[in-house]
Design an enzyme around this catalytic site. Structure first.
Site, PDB file in Angstrom:
ATOM      1  N   HIS A  19       0.836  -1.198   0.000  1.00 15.01           N
ATOM      2  CA  HIS A  19       0.000   0.000   0.000  1.00 15.01           C
ATOM      3  C   HIS A  19       0.870   1.246   0.000  1.00 15.01           C
ATOM      4  CE1 HIS A  19       0.834  -0.700   4.244  1.00 15.01           C
ATOM      5  NE2 HIS A  19       0.479   0.523   4.535  1.00 15.01           N
ATOM      6  N   ASP A  40       6.191   4.059   4.776  1.00 22.73           N
ATOM      7  CA  ASP A  40       7.025   3.028   5.392  1.00 22.73           C
ATOM      8  C   ASP A  40       6.874   1.683   4.683  1.00 22.73           C
ATOM      9  OD1 ASP A  40       5.038   2.118   8.321  1.00 22.73           O
ATOM     10  OD2 ASP A  40       4.448   2.847   6.341  1.00 22.73           O
ATOM     11  N   HIS A  41       6.147   1.677   3.557  1.00 21.33           N
ATOM     12  CA  HIS A  41       6.069   0.471   2.741  1.00 21.33           C
ATOM     13  C   HIS A  41       6.519   0.708   1.310  1.00 21.33           C
ATOM     14  CE1 HIS A  41       3.883  -2.320   5.490  1.00 21.33           C
ATOM     15  NE2 HIS A  41       3.733  -1.181   6.120  1.00 21.33           N
ATOM     16  N   HIS A  51      -7.503  -1.171   5.928  1.00 26.59           N
ATOM     17  CA  HIS A  51      -6.401  -0.282   6.367  1.00 26.59           C
ATOM     18  C   HIS A  51      -6.376   1.085   5.670  1.00 26.59           C
ATOM     19  CE1 HIS A  51      -2.655   0.835   8.169  1.00 26.59           C
ATOM     20  NE2 HIS A  51      -2.029   0.875   7.010  1.00 26.59           N
ATOM     21  N   GLU A  63       2.276  -8.586   9.881  1.00 28.27           N
ATOM     22  CA  GLU A  63       2.810  -7.535  10.744  1.00 28.27           C
ATOM     23  C   GLU A  63       2.211  -7.744  12.126  1.00 28.27           C
ATOM     24  OE1 GLU A  63       4.606  -4.664   9.715  1.00 28.27           O
ATOM     25  OE2 GLU A  63       4.560  -4.913   7.558  1.00 28.27           O
TER      26      GLU A  63
END
Lengths: 598, 362
Positions: free
Chosen positions: A68, A72-73, A157, A203
């Site tokens: 996504h 941080d991804h 999310h 996660e």
């Protein structure tokens, strides 16, 4: 043993830099490519030297998957593809592909323009990187090459977030990225089918939290807004174009309606257009409720929420304004902030994480005197509030997902190992699967038990089912047959058919043993003695005395001859086939003990 | 309300215990095994004196957890040690656990304190103290009360018995005095220095039908002799009595709570004194509410008393129909914040709430 290898990359144990390498059946896949937001130097990038020390990474990776658009991804993606070097395919969902470049560009601007960094990717790099992206739809199986295929599942999310299944032959891994198991106002809950992967990578950052209920959080947010507006203050809510902004709008609209409030709520126009555009594109990604409302009317035709004009910021009286960008680092939200900061009746509510260096980050850290352009000092007297509505799975959610997917192994990332012992035990006890928690840089090897499909011939199946009771669905049934491996097919057939197909004749193995018996009488008398002896002992077996003077015990043949040199000794020839080995040996040792005196 | 936070536990709990460092402990009481004991760190909002609205850290964190094979009905930390003791059906034995939060987040089972299991033994009620050594006072019936040293498992005291009534609670009034409450309502005192001495009993007003009783003792009050604090008792019909242990011939106060007549639920009767508010106590266990009373308004008449505050939050949680209305299983007061309580219900909800005095006195 076939195995799957997983290595989380990067140095350090903090949350904030997702990048996982998976090696499955000879294919190498990189999952996410995140940037660590807390560092200013090379520590913010994952350590790619693990893959190869020098040179481009194209040859070492079969594909890259991004779950996504959170930085941080995906924050390190342009650095990875353009500065380190990778030309292979990058997979992500359509919304992620649309939104990623915007966030990356925003981030680049802050880092380079505001902070003056030099070792950073450029706008052109972002564009070049996005050219390598292949967008995928939910539940669409994408063939990366002849053997590797991937499939995206809805993760909740944020808009466009997906969980990915990576499959090679009959080995598979599911990577969850960030997901949420409870639906909220504008997104549904994550969902996956009973795909039974060999490994589920999840996660686990929020696994140890028990979350405050959404209602309480919303109620507190509304209380703050209401209090400020009641005393004549202005509320600024800096947002990114998509995501939480819609939720908060819906929340405020309902509240305003219920409480019959008159203060105006504004939403900046740039946002409206962009947001509308994206929602039209990605309507299938939001939840049922939104979809229904959108069909009936325009997403932003709220009764109480109007389009904003720059001039309104100077209007007296209370109001609420949603403006971009989300971290107060530039543009409209910063402008409005500067106008309103000096009045303690006003309030700014930061809805999420702010990168270091932005005004948002500074005021959240407690700074109340900010240096603006031209050495101007801005005194912040307005109230600063922070609220996070981000949705992550907690322990209950993780257990739910495992229950849905039924993996054979579970791997948790992003948690300190000793603090995850309890969750590990919980998972192992409830699901009887192994649970792994590697540190960054540590490789975990998971042994898999791939199933090899084999065709069974009808004849053999019929024969095997005819023997014994009907098979129990839960218990494995043992079958005997011959496995033929020809070309790429596996077949299970009866031995006779195998011989026939292969054009082989069956060999018969026959053993013969000589037993010497002391008996001076004639041969046929010895035979009679042996026959009576065996008949007496072997009551459960078929012992026969044949007219030609031989004895049979089941299919074993016993004949007597006189010893060539010694008439007093008779030689018994005991002969049996390989299948009768056990009985043959038993008979031999029995006869060796001698005959009873008659 | 001044503040209300609602949380949802994965499985419901019937105990909320405070541990040092402001930790809170809850545990599952389901029939199957795999019940979890969870030690939680409350969100910072609950630890500070002022209430904050939109603080980023609003969640409970699981600090460590353990797995219990039997349902956990009662749990007590052993002061000055890293141990805790639990009890639950099917018998009256106790389980001892070790918490070592810095090393690992698993609460490990250490040992079992077995008791002779006669017939009809239900689960043991427990209380702990660490005056001379870490001790646990336990028993399920009046004639089975003993004190065991936790680490050595030695029995240091056995109470002389006067009957075999089921116990609903027990407590250490100080390091030598025990207070036992029977389910029939009788209170018994014992001095452990005189093990053979008979215990004195104080009874309750007689009732036409049988009812269950439980007690609440005031703890945490510094510098006050505990035996001078009144003991409160609550019955399943809603009767409330206050007794001064120095003058047991009469009641200090008698009142009636306005509660629905109990259906099956006498299991979760709970009464507790506020540690930081003089004269206030709370009751729960009849339905999905928690009542707060100011006992200084009571007299001896046994009239119905008006609660100062009623927390109804749990009744709004239930997803099912009428039969599924959640029942409050336990409540407890915050040790420092005077008007903050925590309550849990049978649907897994956990609420933390701070009530406001209605007539402005604060």
């Amino acid at each position: 043993m076939p195995e799957i290898k997983v290595t989380p990359l990067g140095a350090g144990q903090d949350v904030g830099r997702s990048c996982i390498l998976v090696s499955i059946a000879g294919k190498n896949v990189m999952l996410d490519c995140g940037m660590h937001m807390g560092y200013n130097d090379d520590r913010r990038f994952p350590d790619f030297s693990y893959i190869t020390q020098n040179g481009r990474l194209t040859d070492f990776l079969d594909c890259v998957i991004i779950s996504h658009f959170h930085l941080d991804h995906c924050g390190a993606l342009p650095y990875f593809s353009e500065m380190v070097g990778y030309d292979g395919p990058i997979y992500m969902t359509h919304p992620t592909k649309a939104i990623c470049p915007i966030l990356l560009e925003d981030y680049r601007k802050i880092t380079v323009d505001k902070k003056g960094e030099t070792n950073f990717f450029t706008s052109q790099m972002i564009k070049d990187c996005m050219k390598k992206v292949v967008a995928v739809h939910l539940h669409q199986t994408v063939q990366v090459d002849e053997e590797l295929e991937i499939k995206a599942y809805y993760a909740g999310h944020v808009l466009g977030a997906a969980m990915f299944q990576i499959k090679v032959g009959c080995e598979s891994v599911v990577y969850t990225g960030d997901y949420n198991m409870t639906p909220d106002r504008h997104l549904g809950a994550a969902w996956i089918d009973k795909c039974r992967p060999d490994l589920l990578i999840s996660e686990s950052t929020y696994a140890t939290t028990i979350r405050d209920s959404k209602r309480c959080r919303e109620r507190d947010f509304l209380k703050k807004v209401h209090e400020t507006v009641e005393r004549g203050g202005k509320v600024l809510i800096p947002v990114f174009a998509l995501g939480r902004a819609q939720e908060l709008c819906i929340l405020l609209e309902t509240f305003w309606e219920r409480m019959n409030l008159k203060a105006p709520i504004y939403f900046s126009t740039g946002l409206t257009e962009k947001a509308n555009h994206y929602y039209k594109l990605f309507i299938t990604w939001t939840n049922q409720k939104i979809r229904k409302t959108f069909v009936q009317r325009n997403m932003f035709e709220f009764k109480h929420i109007k389009a904003f004009d720059r001039a309104f910021a100077d209007n007296p009286g209370p109001m609420v304004v949603f403006a971009t960008p989300g971290m107060l680092h530039a543009g409209q939200s910063l402008q409005i902030f500067r106008k309103w900061a000096g009045n303690e009746k006003n309030m700014v509510i930061m809805p999420g994480y702010c990168v270091q260096g932005t005004v948002g980050h500074k005021i959240l850290s407690g700074q109340r005197k900010l240096e603006m352009e031209g050495r101007q000092i801005l005194e912040v007297k307005m109230q600063v509030e922070y609220m996070s509505f981000s949705a992550h799975a907690d322990a209950k959610g993780i257990m739910q997902l495992i229950r849905q997917a039924e993996p054979r192994n579970v791997l948790l990332v992003h948690g300190e190992a000793k603090k995850m012992e309890f969750l590990k035990q919980k998972i192992e006890q409830e699901f009887h699967v192994s649970c792994f928690m590697p540190a960054n840089g540590e490789t975990t090897t998971i042994l898999t038990n791939p199933c090899i499909p084999v065709d069974i011939s009808l004849g053999l199946l019929k024969r095997e089912t005819a023997i014994g009771p009907l098979p129990d669905a839960k218990k494995p049934k043992l079958m005997h047959g011959t496995l033929l491996m020809k070309d790429n097919s596996f077949r299970l057939v009866s031995p006779e058919q195998a011989l026939k197909e292969l054009g082989l004749a069956e060999h018969q193995l026959r053993f013969t043993c000589r037993v010497h018996i002391q008996d001076p009488r004639k041969e046929h008398e010895t035979v009679l003695r042996v026959y009576n002896h065996l008949k007496g002992i072997l009551k459960d077996y078929s012992v026969q005395h044949l007219p030609d003077g031989s004895i049979t015990v089941e299919s074993i043949l016993i004949q007597a001859t006189a010893h060539s040199e010694d008439q007093g000794t008779k030689v018994l020839l005991v002969s049996w086939t390989y299948q009768d080995e056990e009985l043959g040996s038993y008979l031999t040792s029995l006869l060796k003990k001698g005959l009873p005196q008659s | 309300y001044r503040d209300l936070h609602t949380f949802e536990l994965q499985t419901p709990t019937r105990l909320i215990e405070w541990a040092c460092g402001n930790r809170v402990c809850v545990a599952g009481y389901g029939q199957s095994d795999g019940n979890e004991i969870l030690q939680l760190i409350p969100p910072p909002t609950l630890l500070t004196k002022e209430t904050q609205g939109l603080c980023p850290e609003r969640d409970f964190k699981v600090e460590c957890g353990g797995f219990s094979e039997r349902p956990v009905y009662s749990l007590k930390y052993v002061p000055d040690t890293s141990l805790l003791v639990t009890s639950g059906p099917p018998d009256s034995s106790l389980q001892v656990w070790k918490v070592s939060a810095e090393d690992s987040d698993v609460i490990k089972s250490v040992s079992t304190l077995a008791t002779e299991n006669g017939a009809g033994q239900s689960w043991a009620k427990i209380a702990t103290i660490s005056a001379r050594a870490p001790w646990v006072l336990h028993g399920s019936r009046l004639n089975k009360v003993q004190i065991t040293e936790v680490e050595s498992r030695k029995n240091v005291y056995t109470a002389a018995s006067r009957g075999s009534e089921e116990l609903s609670g027990l407590a250490f009034l100080d390091c030598n005095t025990l207070l036992l409450c029977c389910a029939t309502g009788q209170l018994c005192l014992a001095d452990i220095r005189q093990p053979q001495s008979l215990m004195e009993a104080m009874s309750v007003p007689s009732a036409p039908c049988s009812e269950q009783w439980c007690m609440g003792t005031r703890h945490g009050a510094q510098g006050l002799e505990l035996s001078s604090q009144p003991v409160a008792r609550l019955s399943s019909r809603g009767l409330l009595t206050l007794t001064d242990l120095r003058k047991t011939s009469e009641f200090l106060a008698l009142a009636k709570a306005r509660v629905p007549s109990p259906g099956s639920g006498t299991e979760f009767l709970c009464i507790s004194w506020a540690p930081a508010l003089e004269g206030y106590l709370a009751i729960s266990g009849f339905d999905g509410t928690v009542h707060v009373y100011d006992t200084q308004r009571w007299d001896n008449s046994g009239r119905e008393a008006e609660p100062v505050f009623v927390h109804k939050g749990h009744t709004f949680g239930g997803a099912g129909g009428d039969r599924d209305l959640p029942l409050v299983t336990v409540h407890t007061w915050h040790l420092q914040k005077p008007r903050t309580l925590l309550s849990a219900a049978s649907d897994g909800s956990l609420h933390v709430w701070d009530w406001v005095q209605p007539c402005g006195k604060c």
